[in-house]
Design a protein around this motif. Sequence first.
Motif, PDB file in Angstrom:
ATOM      1  N   PHE A 482       0.602  -1.233  -0.009  1.00 11.40           N
ATOM      2  CA  PHE A 482      -0.062   0.045   0.023  1.00 11.40           C
ATOM      3  C   PHE A 482       0.863   1.243  -0.121  1.00 11.40           C
ATOM      4  N   ASN A 483       1.924   1.301   0.901  1.00 12.55           N
ATOM      5  CA  ASN A 483       2.597   2.427   0.714  1.00 12.55           C
ATOM      6  C   ASN A 483       3.339   2.711  -0.681  1.00 12.55           C
ATOM      7  N   ASP A 484       3.798   1.813  -1.506  1.00 14.80           N
ATOM      8  CA  ASP A 484       4.249   1.913  -2.648  1.00 14.80           C
ATOM      9  C   ASP A 484       3.045   2.266  -3.733  1.00 14.80           C
ATOM     10  N   ASN A 510      -8.215   8.358  -8.196  1.00 15.98           N
ATOM     11  CA  ASN A 510      -9.126   7.178  -7.847  1.00 15.98           C
ATOM     12  C   ASN A 510      -8.165   6.035  -6.828  1.00 15.98           C
ATOM     13  N   ASN A 511      -7.052   5.761  -7.769  1.00 16.72           N
ATOM     14  CA  ASN A 511      -6.239   4.716  -7.092  1.00 16.72           C
ATOM     15  C   ASN A 511      -5.694   5.153  -5.647  1.00 16.72           C
ATOM     16  N   LEU A 512      -5.357   6.500  -5.681  1.00 20.26           N
ATOM     17  CA  LEU A 512      -4.839   7.016  -4.489  1.00 20.26           C
ATOM     18  C   LEU A 512      -5.912   6.791  -3.441  1.00 20.26           C
ATOM     19  N   GLY A 513      -7.088   7.103  -3.492  1.00 26.16           N
ATOM     20  CA  GLY A 513      -8.044   7.028  -2.764  1.00 26.16           C
ATOM     21  C   GLY A 513      -8.244   5.361  -2.183  1.00 26.16           C
ATOM     22  N   LEU A 514      -8.262   4.716  -3.215  1.00 27.01           N
ATOM     23  CA  LEU A 514      -8.223   2.991  -2.796  1.00 27.01           C
ATOM     24  C   LEU A 514      -7.141   2.912  -1.742  1.00 27.01           C
ATOM     25  N   ALA A 515      -6.049   3.425  -2.142  1.00 27.71           N
ATOM     26  CA  ALA A 515      -4.676   3.068  -1.258  1.00 27.71           C
ATOM     27  C   ALA A 515      -4.857   3.598   0.041  1.00 27.71           C
ATOM     28  N   VAL A 519      -4.630   1.987   4.331  1.00 22.26           N
ATOM     29  CA  VAL A 519      -3.865   2.250   5.441  1.00 22.26           C
ATOM     30  C   VAL A 519      -4.677   3.125   6.355  1.00 22.26           C
ATOM     31  N   ARG A 520      -6.038   2.893   6.374  1.00 21.66           N
ATOM     32  CA  ARG A 520      -6.930   3.678   7.286  1.00 21.66           C
ATOM     33  C   ARG A 520      -6.828   5.126   7.168  1.00 21.66           C
ATOM     34  N   ARG A 521      -6.317   6.011   6.380  1.00 20.46           N
ATOM     35  CA  ARG A 521      -6.570   7.337   6.408  1.00 20.46           C
ATOM     36  C   ARG A 521      -7.859   7.609   5.542  1.00 20.46           C
ATOM     37  N   PHE A 522      -8.927   7.554   6.105  1.00 22.55           N
ATOM     38  CA  PHE A 522     -10.145   7.552   5.283  1.00 22.55           C
ATOM     39  C   PHE A 522     -10.645   8.963   4.914  1.00 22.55           C
TER      40      PHE A 522
END
Length: 725
Positions: A482-484, A510-515, A519-522
């Motif tokens: 997830f960090n990558d 969109n991908n950034l939101g999923l990632a 990591v629970r940064r909702f």
Amino acid sequence: MTDPRAAPGRTHNEINDAIVIGPAILGRDITLRLPAQVPLATSGLPAGSPAFTGRQDDLDRLLACLNPPASDDGAADDDAGAARAVVVTAVGGLAGVGKTELAVQAARTALRRGWFAGGVLFADLFGYDDDRRRDPGQVLEGMLGALGVPGEHIPAHTQDRSRLLRSVLAEFAARGRRILVVADNANTARQAELLLPTDGVNAAIVTSRHTLAMLNARLLDLNVLDPDGALAMLDETLRIADPDDTRIPTDPTGAAALADACGHLPLALRIAAALLAEDPDHTPAALARELGQVQPIEGLAYGRDGVRSAFELSYRTLTPHQQRLFRILTVNPGPNISTAAAAALTDHDEPTVRHQLKDLARAHLIERAAGPDRWRMHDLVRQYATTLGLQHADTDHRDQALHRLLNHYDATTWAANARLDPTATTPTAREFTAREQALVWLDTELPNLTAAARTAADTGHPDTTIALALNLARFLEWRRLFNDWITLSTLARDTAQHTGDRNGTSRAMNNLGLALQEVRRFEEAITALQQATDIFRETGDRHGEGMALNNLGLALRQVRRFDEAITAHHDDLTICRETGDRHGEGVALNSLGIALQEVRRFEEAITAQQEAAAIYRETGDRHGEGRASNSLGIALQEVRRFDEAITAHQQAAAIYRETGDRHGEGRASNNLGLALREVRRFDEALAAGQEAVRAFVEVGDEYSEAIARQSLEETTQASAAPDGH
């Protein structure tokens, strides 16, 4: 000499334990006494360094090759000779790695053990120095002279000298005087082979910057020192100059940084130690910082001795084609390179490039990396090659090489992603015939692809940056990197915004939101997904809008904004049905079902998830089917339909196992354990719970592991209770 014991008028000569070369004037009785050992044989062996360290395993391997034959008289019989046919050890390695030092240490140890009563013949062939290189004939003349052969009896031709040397060595061995030949710094096998014994008893060590596999020798290639060995070498070298110098043990962090800057290469470490020794007030940390301000290869020099000059001698031995490949390999921004990528760099076919890469590996200017057909450079060698590459950038067409390499990474990543996409038709690209093959390639190339995305952004290739980030998203999610994923998605977003690419911006966000959700940064995820939805809507991308709405709904659910989440999923479902996106419809239904469970609308949730599972089966998405089955099982538990729930979770676990999703298998196993506990099947429940814990431990998900352990503890307590509750 004349024996005074001889009778008058008679000459009595005697030859005792000697080897005579050349004419002898003999009487009836001859006496000739030579020294028991030829003293010149060992006079040329260099002194060993007192700071020799970190090479015990290599030294033991080399000594095992020098160990004398079992025969008491030193001569090998036919069987022993056959068993000991390999009497030559070829020590290879990068310039400055310590080949000569190892050979000298081994030779001196063998002498102390009495293995070579005849001594050691040492010759530096200077094979990589054009000004001092010695041909075999010169070296043979010196060796024969060291063995007591008069100059007038040394043959003129090299082959004759070689035959004579071997005859003399064999005679010494037959008389119990084994000799060790050390041929240092050979450029080629041909330069060394005429110097080597062939009798099966005497032994030889050949050192070279090349791997001399054609020498019929035992091959021993040296690597750089390990971290502990590098620190020990720094410390011991400093204590030679000053026994009270404690700078290495008193500054372990700085010393480790200095060793890293030296690449753990013995030559570099010796130079670093010399720089410290001449300035008692200097610290390892300060020297490491100084080297970090320039390329370490520039700072690792002491007078004429330097890492760069050592590498230069190796570089000069290459052909022009090999030199160009050596230089252009540094265009690749990642830590290693495949033969296929190197072929793209050079614009040549793979067989040709593979052959040249093997040549560079034999010269120890590159080395084989983990995995077949992969290559890497030592950090200091890479710095040297990069400097050369920049100097020859125009003639090497370095910019064009980078463009070809980025295209290679872009196209192959697209093909790998297509193979991972369960909704895609069979990819037309020939690179991957199976999903597992695509995953292996992505696992191996990820460091290169990440570096390539950054390099593309910095060198005017924004489309490649965005494409790589987008095509890696599915893989990064699958591997839970997830960090990558966040890093690459942020890079793609920033690159797209800078170039005004609205489509790239929305997809990256969109991908950034999923990632970020993973990591629970909702809250950050919700912001990114709302922005992505807006851009998709503005640009008329209905498919993208639906995708972003689904992901937005998932994030809203995590912060308990359930009504908004349900609305987002309904909107996504509407778009998918309007556009005929059957697979997207399945995704929307499954997500909607999860949100409906949160507001306790379980029957609606069950219906949605049953429909989702059916659509996933219809579209061939096994992984999606497993996800829907797992969600369905949770809803069925809520309405106490436990037998159906157990079946659903078992199906989900089996599908996750089949598709290699260990994390998904852990989730399904945990849910299965909960359902089994409810029907008092405690043994099965405990087994499922334990499997869930193992899965989460394997993938490193501590949050889910804690939940699974809590569930397992509750099951254990329930099973131990008198009434089973």
